[in-house]
Design a protein around this motif. Structure first.
Motif, PDB file in Angstrom:
ATOM      1  N   THR A 137      22.992  43.422 -56.528  1.00  0.00           N
ATOM      2  CA  THR A 137      24.448  43.293 -56.600  1.00  0.00           C
ATOM      3  C   THR A 137      24.984  42.720 -55.292  1.00  0.00           C
ATOM      4  O   THR A 137      25.861  41.861 -55.286  1.00  0.00           O
ATOM      5  N   GLU A 138      24.409  43.193 -54.185  1.00  0.00           N
ATOM      6  CA  GLU A 138      24.830  42.687 -52.875  1.00  0.00           C
ATOM      7  C   GLU A 138      24.612  41.177 -52.784  1.00  0.00           C
ATOM      8  O   GLU A 138      25.478  40.431 -52.313  1.00  0.00           O
ATOM      9  N   ALA A 139      23.461  40.732 -53.289  1.00  0.00           N
ATOM     10  CA  ALA A 139      23.168  39.298 -53.252  1.00  0.00           C
ATOM     11  C   ALA A 139      24.156  38.514 -54.114  1.00  0.00           C
ATOM     12  O   ALA A 139      24.639  37.455 -53.716  1.00  0.00           O
ATOM     13  N   LEU A 140      24.464  39.064 -55.288  1.00  0.00           N
ATOM     14  CA  LEU A 140      25.438  38.381 -56.157  1.00  0.00           C
ATOM     15  C   LEU A 140      26.807  38.329 -55.486  1.00  0.00           C
ATOM     16  O   LEU A 140      27.511  37.319 -55.553  1.00  0.00           O
ATOM     17  N   LEU A 141      27.171  39.435 -54.814  1.00  0.00           N
ATOM     18  CA  LEU A 141      28.483  39.505 -54.155  1.00  0.00           C
ATOM     19  C   LEU A 141      28.582  38.510 -53.006  1.00  0.00           C
ATOM     20  O   LEU A 141      29.647  37.948 -52.749  1.00  0.00           O
ATOM     21  N   SER A 142      27.455  38.274 -52.336  1.00  0.00           N
ATOM     22  CA  SER A 142      27.502  37.373 -51.180  1.00  0.00           C
ATOM     23  C   SER A 142      27.822  35.947 -51.608  1.00  0.00           C
ATOM     24  O   SER A 142      28.194  35.109 -50.793  1.00  0.00           O
ATOM     25  N   ALA A 143      27.685  35.675 -52.923  1.00  0.00           N
ATOM     26  CA  ALA A 143      27.987  34.329 -53.414  1.00  0.00           C
ATOM     27  C   ALA A 143      29.449  34.182 -53.816  1.00  0.00           C
ATOM     28  O   ALA A 143      29.904  33.089 -54.132  1.00  0.00           O
ATOM     29  N   VAL A 144      30.190  35.306 -53.822  1.00  0.00           N
ATOM     30  CA  VAL A 144      31.602  35.240 -54.214  1.00  0.00           C
ATOM     31  C   VAL A 144      32.419  34.665 -53.057  1.00  0.00           C
ATOM     32  O   VAL A 144      32.289  35.117 -51.929  1.00  0.00           O
ATOM     33  N   PRO A 145      33.244  33.645 -53.296  1.00  0.00           N
ATOM     34  CA  PRO A 145      34.066  33.086 -52.219  1.00  0.00           C
ATOM     35  C   PRO A 145      35.025  34.138 -51.662  1.00  0.00           C
ATOM     36  O   PRO A 145      35.624  34.903 -52.417  1.00  0.00           O
ATOM     37  N   LYS A 146      35.133  34.215 -50.331  1.00  0.00           N
ATOM     38  CA  LYS A 146      36.001  35.222 -49.714  1.00  0.00           C
ATOM     39  C   LYS A 146      37.365  34.619 -49.404  1.00  0.00           C
ATOM     40  O   LYS A 146      37.451  33.469 -48.977  1.00  0.00           O
ATOM     41  N   PRO A 147      38.402  35.441 -49.565  1.00  0.00           N
ATOM     42  CA  PRO A 147      39.735  34.933 -49.236  1.00  0.00           C
ATOM     43  C   PRO A 147      39.915  34.774 -47.722  1.00  0.00           C
ATOM     44  O   PRO A 147      40.558  33.840 -47.259  1.00  0.00           O
ATOM     45  N   ASP A 148      39.301  35.658 -46.952  1.00  0.00           N
ATOM     46  CA  ASP A 148      39.478  35.622 -45.498  1.00  0.00           C
ATOM     47  C   ASP A 148      38.280  34.931 -44.855  1.00  0.00           C
ATOM     48  O   ASP A 148      37.166  35.450 -44.863  1.00  0.00           O
ATOM     49  N   PRO A 149      38.493  33.756 -44.215  1.00  0.00           N
ATOM     50  CA  PRO A 149      37.363  33.004 -43.664  1.00  0.00           C
ATOM     51  C   PRO A 149      36.635  33.762 -42.572  1.00  0.00           C
ATOM     52  O   PRO A 149      35.432  33.594 -42.396  1.00  0.00           O
ATOM     53  N   ARG A 150      37.335  34.636 -41.816  1.00  0.00           N
ATOM     54  CA  ARG A 150      36.680  35.345 -40.719  1.00  0.00           C
ATOM     55  C   ARG A 150      35.708  36.380 -41.252  1.00  0.00           C
ATOM     56  O   ARG A 150      34.722  36.714 -40.628  1.00  0.00           O
ATOM     57  N   ALA A 151      36.033  36.897 -42.450  1.00  0.00           N
ATOM     58  CA  ALA A 151      35.178  37.934 -43.030  1.00  0.00           C
ATOM     59  C   ALA A 151      33.956  37.339 -43.719  1.00  0.00           C
ATOM     60  O   ALA A 151      33.147  38.043 -44.282  1.00  0.00           O
ATOM     61  N   ARG A 152      33.857  36.026 -43.664  1.00  0.00           N
ATOM     62  CA  ARG A 152      32.770  35.357 -44.391  1.00  0.00           C
ATOM     63  C   ARG A 152      31.413  35.825 -43.889  1.00  0.00           C
ATOM     64  O   ARG A 152      31.127  35.821 -42.706  1.00  0.00           O
ATOM     65  N   GLN A 153      30.597  36.254 -44.804  1.00  0.00           N
ATOM     66  CA  GLN A 153      29.285  36.742 -44.416  1.00  0.00           C
ATOM     67  C   GLN A 153      28.239  35.721 -44.840  1.00  0.00           C
ATOM     68  O   GLN A 153      28.521  34.831 -45.631  1.00  0.00           O
ATOM     69  N   GLU A 154      27.065  35.841 -44.279  1.00  0.00           N
ATOM     70  CA  GLU A 154      25.950  34.987 -44.681  1.00  0.00           C
ATOM     71  C   GLU A 154      25.708  35.153 -46.168  1.00  0.00           C
ATOM     72  O   GLU A 154      25.691  36.267 -46.680  1.00  0.00           O
ATOM     73  N   ARG A 155      25.511  34.050 -46.855  1.00  0.00           N
ATOM     74  CA  ARG A 155      25.156  34.162 -48.261  1.00  0.00           C
ATOM     75  C   ARG A 155      23.693  34.560 -48.350  1.00  0.00           C
ATOM     76  O   ARG A 155      22.836  33.990 -47.675  1.00  0.00           O
ATOM     77  N   ILE A 156      23.414  35.595 -49.147  1.00  0.00           N
ATOM     78  CA  ILE A 156      22.025  36.028 -49.293  1.00  0.00           C
ATOM     79  C   ILE A 156      21.359  35.130 -50.326  1.00  0.00           C
ATOM     80  O   ILE A 156      21.744  35.100 -51.490  1.00  0.00           O
TER      81      ILE A 156
END
Ligand SMILES: Nc1ncnc2c1ncn2[C@@H]1O[C@H](COP(=O)(O)OP(=O)(O)O)[C@@H](O)[C@H]1O
Ligand SMILES: [Mg+2]
Lengths: 335, 369
Positions: A254-273
């Motif tokens: 689920t974490e991996a799937l979530l990492s592919a979701v575009p984030k509204p806040d660019p600073r919170a952007r995490q590495e895509r798994i």
């Protein structure tokens, strides 16, 4: 109050080989899946392509015969298991549950006019009066915001989004209470996806529909679903209320799937798994936890021991040996 | 957007499958031309005796090997078509009586003329022919393509042969179609063992060399059979192999369609098996069947022609293209009467026409693809 309750649903496709069509194994497309959908609720079923979402939806709709399990549907307070029913016995239940298909280009018979396509379920289910049918078709076209003048046109005249509206109108013809939508927007242009999603949400409000909403990524379901079920290789790996699943995922997949979701806040952007390796073969699943060859947290226990779906409370269930110890990253509180 | 364009879009939006198919087919000029040729040939099939002007069975040794005669259209600058008459002469070396062209005598042509008696469609007695002669002597005649050894008019024989050769193809294709749809359908619907057996049967039939197979089957036909019996037997022999292609088309389309979402959608709407097959599936592959049929026809026609040519198919007094070509078989006749080869021309034209038509139909068959 639940409308759909699926228990231990399994669908195995036999694999035959050679001239004599010897049985050499099974594709476990759906392997022991259980979930329920409450009246007026939207449950999202999410997973990579090939994990068995379409097979599960078609079994529930009884377009396929499940290998085992129960498909309990509650209509007017009366619960019936559809799994053992024959074709003829299913007919009275069909009007209460309908399907919206993934590909709006192949789900409408190109040789029928839009009016006839939408009227077909009415005709089959005993609305013999032609003018009555036409009136209902007009009403339905109106409901999905298509001009009633389109009745005499053929599907080839329409864009993907318009065709999907026609498909939705057809699904709604008999006033169903449950709609199974199999990736209803993934074949559409991004620009029209939102329109169709909004239409589905609007229809849910107006008609009190319950949805089983299938999607292959989490970004679509965020705005749609009340609860999310994540599927991997024919099995559910996590099921939780949408908010909880997005903020505190408990399964590495689920974490991996979530990492592919575009984030509204660019600073919170995490590495895509990026998940290593291909999704495993459903005909030959890995030992232990089916996800372990792709999981960065996998231990020896994961390789040998098959995890069970464990309850974490508040409707949160997960199939992972280390669910209670892993600190997984979600997408932060939704805004 | 101009109103013209809007109305064209409107027209497209409400166009049925057959309209779309026709629009696509229409762009294929060669196929359209071929279609017209095929229609012309089948008009000849219907009115073969009307287009003939001499009894195709009537022999006359004095008319042996008369070369083709052209029609002269203008007489003294006016449109008055005529041919030259014949006079009887004795060949001084062989002492045989024969007719010779008499360049001094003009015999004028007539349309819708009276001629030999025949039954239109085998039912209505008639004696009207497209061409005939006005005030002719009994020995006079039209010889558009000349005559054969026994003095029969080739043009008239080709007309009547066209009827037999093209209907036998049509009958063969009908039987093939029946077998192909039935066996292909069974194969697809039942699958499993039935499917496997039918597919292996098709492979075996297709791997057999056709000519020896036909020869074996045709040689088994008793000599005592009537023309009609032989005709039916030949039809069955040539459709024996023809059905395999059609069966494959039907099976393939059926399997492909069964996985289409719109079939699942119909099922989920509660449609009966009958409605799904006849309302949703059949219209979807009807156009493919028509295209496959028009591609199968030339093979049937060639089969009959080759069998008859080899003396294994229809036998005189029946008249077919193969039988006409049999007369052009030996080098001696060819040297004396090369015009007998004209019987090959309609065979070539119709085979090409059917192939181009079939190609055009196949390309247009799926207007949604
Ligand atoms: N009719 C079938 N016969 C055999 N295998 C099938 C059939 N339909 C689906 N499968 C297999 O089942 C698995 C799940 O497929 P599907 O339900 O279409 O997945 P999804 O909809 O999640 O992409 C895949 O491995 C697929 O190859
Ligand atoms: Mg799918």
């Amino acid at each position: 109050m639940t409308i759909l309750d699926v228990k231990n649903l399994k669908k195995y496709f036999p694999i035959h080989k050679g001239l004599l069509r010897k049985l050499v194994g099974h594709v476990k497309a759906v392997d022991d899946v259980s979930f329920s959908v409450a009246r007026g609720e939207t449950l999202a079923l999410v997973g990579e392509s090939g994990c068995g979402k379409t097979t599960a939806s078609r079994c529930i709709m009884r377009a396929l015969q499940p290998s085992s399990g129960e498909i309990n549907i509650t209509i007017d307070g009366k619960t019936t298991d559809l799994a053992p029913l024959q074709k003829a016995e299913l007919k009275p239940f069909r009007r209460h549950m309908q399907m919206v298909f993934q590909d709006p280009f192949s789900s409408l018979n190109p040789r029928m006019m839009v009016g006839d396509l939408i009227a077909e379920p009415l005709l089959i289910n005993g609305m013999d009066n032609e003018s009555e049918r036409r009136a209902r078709v007009r009403e339905l076209l109106d409901l999905v915001s298509l001009p009633t003048a389109y009745m005499n046109r053929f599907p080839h005249a329409f864009s993907g989004g318009q065709r999907q509206r026609i498909g939705i109108a057809r699904a709604l013809a008999l006033n169903p209470s449950l709609i199974v939508a199999d990736e209803p927007v993934s074949a559409l242009d991004v620009s029209v996806q939102a329109q169709i999603i909004n239409l589905l949400l609007d229809l849910q409000d107006r008609l009190g529909l319950s949805y089983l909403f299938v999607a292959h990524d989490l970004s679509v379901v965020k705005h749609v679903s009340d609860r999310v079920a994540v599927m991997y290789l024919g099995q559910l790996v996590e099921i939780a209320p949408t908010e909880a699943l997005f903020v505190t995922p408990r399964h590495p997949y689920t974490e991996a799937l979530l990492s592919a979701v575009p984030k509204p806040d660019p600073r919170a952007r995490q590495e895509r798994i990026i998940l290593s390796r291909e999704v495993a073969d459903a005909a030959n699943p890995p030992s232990g936890c089916a996800f372990h060859p792709r999981c960065s947290f996998a231990t020896d226990q994961c390789k040998s021991e098959r995890p069970h779906l464990q309850d974490l409370g508040q409707g949160h269930q997960v199939r992972c040996h280390h669910a209670r110890t892993l600190a997984l990253q979600g997408v932060g509180p939704s805004v | 957007m101009s109103t013209d364009q809007t109305s064209r879009e409107e027209q497209f939006a409400v166009a049925t499958q057959w309209q779309l198919t026709w629009w696509r087919f229409r762009k294929h000029k060669l196929a359209v031309l071929s279609g017209l040729i095929v229609i012309a040939f089948y008009i000849i099939v219907l009115f073969a005796d009307f287009f003939a002007y001499a009894d195709p069975h009537a022999t006359d040794s004095r008319r042996s090997h008369i070369p083709p005669q052209t029609i002269h259209f203008f007489d003294d600058g006016a449109f008055k078509p005529y041919v030259h008459g014949l006079t009887q002469k004795r060949d001084l070396r062989t002492f045989k009586l024969s007719y010779q062209i008499d360049p001094d005598r003009k015999v004028y042509l007539d349309v819708f003329a009276e001629g030999y008696r025949y039954n239109l469609f085998g039912l209505i007695p008639s004696s009207t022919h497209l061409l005939g002669l006005k005030n002719a002597q009994p020995e006079d005649g039209i010889f558009l393509l000349g005559t054969d050894l026994v003095g029969r008019d080739l043009w008239s024989r080709i007309m009547v042969a066209t009827r037999i050769s093209l209907t036998i193809g049509l009958a063969g294709v009908t039987v093939s179609l029946f077998l192909g749809v039935l066996l292909g359908g069974l194969s697809a619907v039942y699958g499993g063992v039935v499917d496997m057996m039918i597919q292996r049967l098709i492979e075996i039939l297709r791997s057999m060399p056709t000519i020896p197979l036909w020869m074996g089957l045709a040689a088994a036909l008793p000599n005592t059979w009537t023309v009609i019996q032989v005709y039916l037997a030949i039809t069955i022999i040539i459709s024996f192999l023809g059905w395999t292609d059609l069966a494959r088309v039907v099976r393939g389309k059926f399997l492909a369609l069964r996985n289409e979402d719109f079939i699942a959608a119909a099922e989920l709407a509660g449609a009966s098996q009958f409605r799904i097959i006849f309302h949703h599936m059949l219209p979807s592959f009807l156009s493919h069947i028509i295209a496959a049929t028009s591609l199968a026809l030339p093979a049937m026609i060639i089969s009959e022609t080759s069998l008859s040519f080899l003396g294994l198919g229809l036998r005189p007094p029946a008249i077919s293209w193969g039988i006409l070509l049999q007369d052009a078989q030996n080098i001696e006749t060819l040297a004396l009467a090369p015009w007998l080869l004209a019987a090959a021309v309609p065979v070539i034209i119709i085979i090409l026409a059917f192939n181009f038509l079939g190609d055009g139909l196949r390309d247009a068959a799926d207007p949604y693809g």
